[in-house]
Design an enzyme around this catalytic site. Structure first.
Site, PDB file in Angstrom:
ATOM      1  CD  GLU A  38      35.194  38.010  47.859  1.00  0.00           C
ATOM      2  OE1 GLU A  38      35.088  39.186  48.253  1.00  0.00           O
ATOM      3  OE2 GLU A  38      34.463  37.095  48.260  1.00  0.00           O
ATOM      4  CB  CYS A  80      39.919  44.840  48.452  1.00  0.00           C
ATOM      5  SG  CYS A  80      40.068  43.662  49.776  1.00  0.00           S
ATOM      6  CD  GLU A  84      40.045  49.293  44.307  1.00  0.00           C
ATOM      7  OE1 GLU A  84      40.041  48.787  43.184  1.00  0.00           O
ATOM      8  OE2 GLU A  84      39.911  48.637  45.356  1.00  0.00           O
ATOM      9  CE  LYS A 144      47.493  35.035  35.707  1.00  0.00           C
ATOM     10  NZ  LYS A 144      48.023  35.979  36.686  1.00  0.00           N
ATOM     11  N   GLY A 149      40.219  40.484  42.436  1.00  0.00           N
ATOM     12  CA  GLY A 149      40.952  41.465  41.644  1.00  0.00           C
ATOM     13  C   GLY A 149      40.082  42.669  41.369  1.00  0.00           C
ATOM     14  CB  SER A 150      40.488  45.389  38.960  1.00  0.00           C
ATOM     15  OG  SER A 150      40.611  44.650  37.760  1.00  0.00           O
ATOM     16  CB  THR A 151      35.227  46.394  39.521  1.00  0.00           C
ATOM     17  OG1 THR A 151      35.078  46.279  40.949  1.00  0.00           O
ATOM     18  CG2 THR A 151      33.856  46.431  38.877  1.00  0.00           C
TER      19      THR A 151
HETATM   20  P1  NAP Z   1      43.564  42.717  38.470  1.00  0.00           P
HETATM   21  O1  NAP Z   1      44.361  43.544  37.571  1.00  0.00           O
HETATM   22  O2  NAP Z   1      42.114  42.601  38.226  1.00  0.00           O
HETATM   23  O3  NAP Z   1      44.243  41.285  38.453  1.00  0.00           O
HETATM   24  C1  NAP Z   1      43.795  40.218  39.276  1.00  0.00           C
HETATM   25  C2  NAP Z   1      44.230  38.910  38.663  1.00  0.00           C
HETATM   26  O4  NAP Z   1      43.568  38.732  37.414  1.00  0.00           O
HETATM   27  C3  NAP Z   1      45.704  38.811  38.382  1.00  0.00           C
HETATM   28  O5  NAP Z   1      46.126  37.498  38.637  1.00  0.00           O
HETATM   29  C4  NAP Z   1      45.768  39.137  36.917  1.00  0.00           C
HETATM   30  O6  NAP Z   1      46.890  38.615  36.299  1.00  0.00           O
HETATM   31  C5  NAP Z   1      44.528  38.481  36.394  1.00  0.00           C
HETATM   32  N1  NAP Z   1      44.026  39.042  35.146  1.00  0.00           N
HETATM   33  C6  NAP Z   1      44.342  40.218  34.536  1.00  0.00           C
HETATM   34  N2  NAP Z   1      43.640  40.369  33.404  1.00  0.00           N
HETATM   35  C7  NAP Z   1      42.862  39.280  33.292  1.00  0.00           C
HETATM   36  C8  NAP Z   1      41.898  38.862  32.335  1.00  0.00           C
HETATM   37  N3  NAP Z   1      41.579  39.592  31.268  1.00  0.00           N
HETATM   38  N4  NAP Z   1      41.270  37.688  32.549  1.00  0.00           N
HETATM   39  C9  NAP Z   1      41.548  36.938  33.633  1.00  0.00           C
HETATM   40  N5  NAP Z   1      42.459  37.274  34.557  1.00  0.00           N
HETATM   41  C10 NAP Z   1      43.102  38.434  34.392  1.00  0.00           C
HETATM   42  O7  NAP Z   1      43.707  43.181  39.976  1.00  0.00           O
HETATM   43  P2  NAP Z   1      45.034  43.511  40.759  1.00  0.00           P
HETATM   44  O8  NAP Z   1      45.578  44.807  40.263  1.00  0.00           O
HETATM   45  O9  NAP Z   1      45.910  42.323  40.773  1.00  0.00           O
HETATM   46  O10 NAP Z   1      44.489  43.678  42.245  1.00  0.00           O
HETATM   47  C11 NAP Z   1      43.929  44.850  42.704  1.00  0.00           C
HETATM   48  C12 NAP Z   1      42.430  44.747  42.721  1.00  0.00           C
HETATM   49  O11 NAP Z   1      42.024  43.630  43.492  1.00  0.00           O
HETATM   50  C13 NAP Z   1      41.780  45.935  43.374  1.00  0.00           C
HETATM   51  O12 NAP Z   1      40.665  46.357  42.619  1.00  0.00           O
HETATM   52  C14 NAP Z   1      41.332  45.392  44.718  1.00  0.00           C
HETATM   53  O13 NAP Z   1      40.282  46.079  45.312  1.00  0.00           O
HETATM   54  C15 NAP Z   1      40.987  44.005  44.384  1.00  0.00           C
HETATM   55  N6  NAP Z   1      40.995  43.156  45.585  1.00  0.00           N
HETATM   56  C16 NAP Z   1      39.803  42.736  46.085  1.00  0.00           C
HETATM   57  C17 NAP Z   1      39.759  41.962  47.229  1.00  0.00           C
HETATM   58  C18 NAP Z   1      38.452  41.474  47.785  1.00  0.00           C
HETATM   59  O14 NAP Z   1      38.475  40.522  48.555  1.00  0.00           O
HETATM   60  N7  NAP Z   1      37.324  42.060  47.445  1.00  0.00           N
HETATM   61  C19 NAP Z   1      40.947  41.596  47.849  1.00  0.00           C
HETATM   62  C20 NAP Z   1      42.152  42.044  47.312  1.00  0.00           C
HETATM   63  C21 NAP Z   1      42.149  42.817  46.168  1.00  0.00           C
HETATM   64  P3  NAP Z   1      48.186  39.515  36.022  1.00  0.00           P
HETATM   65  O15 NAP Z   1      48.505  40.259  37.278  1.00  0.00           O
HETATM   66  O16 NAP Z   1      49.215  38.521  35.730  1.00  0.00           O
HETATM   67  O17 NAP Z   1      47.845  40.431  34.919  1.00  0.00           O
END
Ligand code: NAP
Ligand code: MG
Length: 496
Positions: free
Chosen positions: A266, A301, A398, A191, A243-245
């Site tokens: 992650e 991240c 963040e 996804k 994704g996000s915490t």
């Molecule tokens: P996000 O908003 O948490 O979204 C991540 C993924 O989860 C997207 O595919 C999103 O889909 C999906 N999603 C959203 N709401 C969901 C829910 N309730 N249940 C299940 N899935 C859901 O994060 P982002 O804004 O895409 O990415 C930024 C974050 O990723 C930052 O916090 C960053 O630090 C973190 N990150 C961490 C790493 C690591 O390796 N530690 C690497 C890269 C990024 P939609 O976009 O379609 O809503």
């Protein structure tokens, strides 16, 4: 080889055919509901494609296809050497389509073409190659046991793995999941983020061409919904999330509410980059500190978003840092000479600008701070530096954008205390010439990766990547990643 120009990429973009459908059970399909959403380029606000907005019926179909393919053994049942050969073909196809995939990634996410062609797409291919090459070389154990027994300890694929990934390194983060998960023999439902679904959709066709059987690799674009439905699905055995915490915490709850699927997270970071007065090279440290937060528009991240600088060198170091920041001038990411592209979309740009406004209230703006290139219709923000304090909102939360918080300290103990006083623990760095201090501080820093006298180095696959604390659990990359996608089994055979 002749260097490709902005005109080359713009011409190629004008004729690019973009696939926006989901990939389920070996074929592209519209969403069952018929719904789609507009995929917008942050370069100029132009609509690139209509993308399938998958919902419950699509999730069920993809999970069912993955389950069937897993149970049939068309993938899990192959000799690992056979999976290796197919995965290597897939990686080769990604490399053959380097320009097309890089262009899709740049158009969709606003990342500089110089990065997508050199980091994102080759990195994803390399990840698939690395795990393909590993999988026919890792074996199990024969464990010590009573003489009348033979005791085997083996790893088996878990089954159906859902991978839910973010938009900052769309195909690369996805590959960190599907590389090891597929190599280990699982069937995968990917996804991608709705902000950047295009490369994931495209590589599915290449997977098919390479010989990955129908149902083994599926891609479900859509808003947050498919991610949630996968998290709650009783027939998904494992969910690997980047994704996000906040969303990570929800994913854990979904697992608890459903079938206790394995959950690997992650998540976010607010990584400290500590510069001591005996830093071996202040120029290099200043360039690295700028790269740590301005590379990829700060959408990283591991971004070194907190710069902890010792009082004695603060003025001289910040002067160098501001000079280094000037190298990141936001521009059209299709221009190979541009090192800073667009923020992924309007929502994220507004979030970043909101943090900049908050920073103006309690911190001193040293550089940047503005939206630029607005006439393009795209979403560009200057590299921004604030002199601030540890408790400021911009220094604690963040931002996921090009905003650096500089914090001043006087002693090593104070620096370590500030560095660790965060809910996150993804990465950290320290700059010093003192070997003892370097090792002692590295030990005390609560982070999954610690760099000494560098930042963001060691990008190959050999180092596990992931976080302490609310930065998540489990590790991507390295052989340790295989642990996430396999169950451990003890088999005891009584001989007589
Ligand atoms: P996000 O908003 O948490 O979204 C991540 C993924 O989860 C997207 O595919 C999103 O889909 C999906 N999603 C959203 N709401 C969901 C829910 N309730 N249940 C299940 N899935 C859901 O994060 P982002 O804004 O895409 O990415 C930024 C974050 O990723 C930052 O916090 C960053 O630090 C973190 N990150 C961490 C790493 C690591 O390796 N530690 C690497 C890269 C990024 P939609 O976009 O379609 O809503
Ligand atoms: Mg996009």
């Amino acid at each position: 080889m002749e260097k490709k120009t902005l005109a080359y990429w713009q011409d190629k973009a004008a004729t690019l055919k973009i696939e926006g459908r989901a990939f389920i059970d070996g074929a592209y399909r519209e969403a069952y509901s018929g719904r789609s959403f507009e995929c917008v380029s942050p370069i100029d606000g132009r609509v690139l494609a209509n993308v399938a907005d998958c919902g419950a019926a699509d999730v069920d179909a993809a999970v069912a296809a993955a389950r069937r393919s897993f149970n049939d053994g068309v993938w899990a049942g192959l000799n690992p050497r056979a999976r290796k050969a197919i995965l290597l073909r897939w990686a080769a196809l990604m490399r053959e389509h380097l320009d097309e995939l890089s262009l899709l990634e740049t158009l969709d996410a606003g990342k500089p073409i110089s990065d997508t062609t050199s980091v994102d797409v080759p990195g994803a291919a390399y990840c698939v190659e690395w795990f393909a090459e590993a999988i026919d070389k890792v074996g199990g154990e024969v464990a010590p046991a009573d003489h009348h027994l033979v005791g085997l300890v083996t790893r088996e694929p878990i089954g159906v793995v859902a991978a839910v990934v973010p938009w900052n390194f769309p195909i690369l983060m996805a590959s960190w999941k599907f590389g090891p998960a597929l190599a280990a023999g699982n069937s995968v439902v990917l996804k991608p983020s709705e902000k950047s679904p295009l490369t994931a959709i495209r590589v599915a066709q290449l997977a098919h061409e390479a010989g990955i059987p129908a149902g083994v690799f599926n891609v479900l674009p859509g808003g947050g919904e498919p991610g949630k439905l996968l998290g709650l699905h009783r027939d998904v055995d494992c969910i690997a999330f980047t994704g996000s915490t906040n969303v990570g915490k929800q994913i854990m709850q979904y697992a608890g509410q459903s079938n206790l699927k394995r959950v690997w997270l992650e998540l976010g970071g607010k990584s400290p980059n500590i510069v001591l007065p005996d830093c071996p090279d202040l120029d290099r440290a200043a360039n690295a500190a700028a790269g740590a937060i301005f590379y990829n528009m700060g959408e990283m991240c591991t971004a070194g978003s907190r710069l902890l600088v010792h009082r004695d060198i603060k003025d001289v170091f910040l002067a160098k840092l501001v000079e280094a920041a000037k190298a990141y001038k936001p521009g059209n990411p299709l221009d190979p000479d541009v090192s800073m592209g667009a923020i992924v979309d309007k929502i994220q740009m507004e979030r970043v600008l909101g943090y900049i406004e908050a920073g103006r209230k309690d911190s001193k703006l040293l550089f940047g701070g503005e939206r630029v290139n607005e006439a393009t219709g795209g979403f560009y923000v200057e590299p921004t530096v604030f002199d601030t304090h540890h408790d400021a909102r911009i220094a604690r939360e963040e931002i996921f954008g090009p905003v650096l918080s500089v914090i001043t300290f006087s002693t090593i103990d104070e620096a370590v205390r500030i560095a660790n006083d965060s809910d996150y623990g993804l990465a950290a760095a320290v700059w010093t010439s003192n070997l003892t201090n370097a090792h002692e501080i590295a030990r005390r820093l609560r982070a999954g990766t610690v760099w000494v006298n560098c930042y963001d180095e060691g990008g190959d696959m050999n180092f596990p990547f992931g976080g302490f604390k609310e930065s998540g659990n489990g590790r991507d990359k390295s052989l340790h990643a295989l642990e996430k996608y396999t169950e451990l089994k003890s088999t005891l055979v009584r001989l007589r």
